[in-house]
Write an enzyme that holds these catalytic residues in place. Sequence first.
Site, PDB file in Angstrom:
ATOM      1  N   LYS A 110       0.709  -1.205   0.129  1.00  0.00           N
ATOM      2  CA  LYS A 110      -0.073   0.010  -0.287  1.00  0.00           C
ATOM      3  C   LYS A 110       0.806   1.132   0.127  1.00  0.00           C
ATOM      4  CE  LYS A 110      -4.134  -2.279   0.867  1.00  0.00           C
ATOM      5  NZ  LYS A 110      -3.893  -3.386   1.151  1.00  0.00           N
TER       6      LYS A 110
HETATM    7  C1  LIG Z   1      -4.556  -4.641   0.703  1.00  0.00           C
HETATM    8  C2  LIG Z   1      -3.993  -6.009   0.634  1.00  0.00           C
HETATM    9  C3  LIG Z   1      -4.140  -7.113  -0.158  1.00  0.00           C
HETATM   10  C4  LIG Z   1      -5.404  -6.767  -1.054  1.00  0.00           C
HETATM   11  O1  LIG Z   1      -5.312  -6.032  -2.048  1.00  0.00           O
HETATM   12  P1  LIG Z   1      -6.426  -5.362  -2.787  1.00  0.00           P
HETATM   13  O2  LIG Z   1      -5.755  -4.117  -3.750  1.00  0.00           O
HETATM   14  O3  LIG Z   1      -7.313  -4.902  -1.792  1.00  0.00           O
HETATM   15  O4  LIG Z   1      -7.009  -6.510  -3.641  1.00  0.00           O
HETATM   16  C5  LIG Z   1      -3.531  -8.086  -0.310  1.00  0.00           C
HETATM   17  N1  LIG Z   1      -2.478  -8.507   0.483  1.00  0.00           N
HETATM   18  C6  LIG Z   1      -2.110  -7.467   1.581  1.00  0.00           C
HETATM   19  C7  LIG Z   1      -1.062  -7.862   2.476  1.00  0.00           C
HETATM   20  C8  LIG Z   1      -2.857  -6.171   1.617  1.00  0.00           C
HETATM   21  O5  LIG Z   1      -2.478  -5.262   2.461  1.00  0.00           O
END
Ligand SMILES: *Cc1c(COP(=O)(O)O)cnc(C)c1O
Length: 456
Positions: A110
Amino acid sequence: MKYFSTRDKNLNLDFKEIFLRGLAPDGGLFLPKVVKRYSTSELVNLKKLNYQDLAYEIISNFCSDDLKPKLTNIIKKSYSNFFDKNVVTLKQLDHLNFLELYHGPTLAFKDYAMQVIGNIYEEYLSNSDQKITIVVATSGDTGAAAIYALANKKNINLFVLHPENKVSPVQRKFMTTVNAKNIFNLAIKGNFDDCQSMVKKMFMDEKFRKAVNLSAVNSINWGRIVCQIVYYFYAFLRMDEDKISFAVPTGNFGDIYAGYMAKKMGLPIDKLIIATNENDILHRVATTGKYEPKGVKPSISPSMDIQVSSNFERLIFDLVGEDAEVVAKLMKDLSNNGSFTINKDQLDKLKKDFLSCRVEEKETLSIIEKVKEDYNFIIDPHTATATKYSLDNINSKVIVLCTAHPFKFKDTIENKLGIKINTPPQAKNLMDKAENFDTLDLNLQQIIKYILDKTQ
Ligand SMILES: *Cc1c(COP(=O)(O)O)cnc(C)c1O
């Protein structure tokens, strides 16, 4: 570049507007009118770019002209907070390819988009008298990334709603130990989908939205998708292959949708593999065509404990032949009947680009164990779900997206598998810091009141 909504093709908004709004006024998601397509020879030329220059190349296709001169600095500043000089690492262990996306300040992918977004907000707001309120629902990692991207930024207040007791202790600590006057953490008595639904309702409340100047940094924000396209290009350009697949741990369909955009932009991606845990709405829709949220089951990969996968609407728009009225109707079906179904042609179209898998808890643990034993590499439980495809298909060329550092799920990995995890520099002293958050019921009016009290 102009944008429209998945539910209304007549909208014609510029990047700044859609960036600050997040969600379209009709409840739909924003999409760009034009998508640049790179030719094979143009792709070859991109090989020589470092991560920051590639990010400029990709992101500048989508933003408005007034932001472009600032973008180089915004990107440079954003990735200067990373602990890997190349920003991402492609780790090749035998036939397994792992793209490590956890070298940012909060140890999950993120950060790659959120840091840039934080600096774009700053660019838009620091010299204005406009004040905004960002409310974000998090299944664990978005909240921390947003806090690290926005702490102490001028003219911004950030409220992070996380489901009480449903994020890992390390995830929670990353969110609640940042001491900044503009950051507010709320533990909500509910699950992630409940938190996300509160945020969506706030956006529908016109009076409140205007009163606090509401903005969103959830993965529905187009700015996040755009930043995530970059690492698909970067990884492909560092492999010596004509075509490659990506396996992606998926929840809100944001990260994998960025891969789909990369494919639309000309990147020779074979398949995008949707990996889910037991909260398998995306696996079900990709195999049967029926999109039907069911109850959320807490798991050891909490960032994927989601049953309402918001970005899927962007894919639906393409599957139904870019017909916004059909999208609006399907979304109405969803809210009236609790589900919608795409027809066989639409499902076949989906299957051209996507495969899917669902991995249960026990198997997730054994995958982590196997990768540690056979390759001496520790992956987190989210990454493990996507690794299943690589382990089962050793002859196909696949890159697994490592969405979080295993340290974030240290308790699970250490307690259940006895695998010891070293503390990365980002988390040094984290566990000893004091936490700060308030707990609220799942009650829209109470949450709204809380936000109004803190912002007025
Ligand atoms: C947010 C997240 C996901 C999922 O990502 P999306 O964009 O919501 O599909 C998968 N793994 C981790 C560790 C995350 O933080």
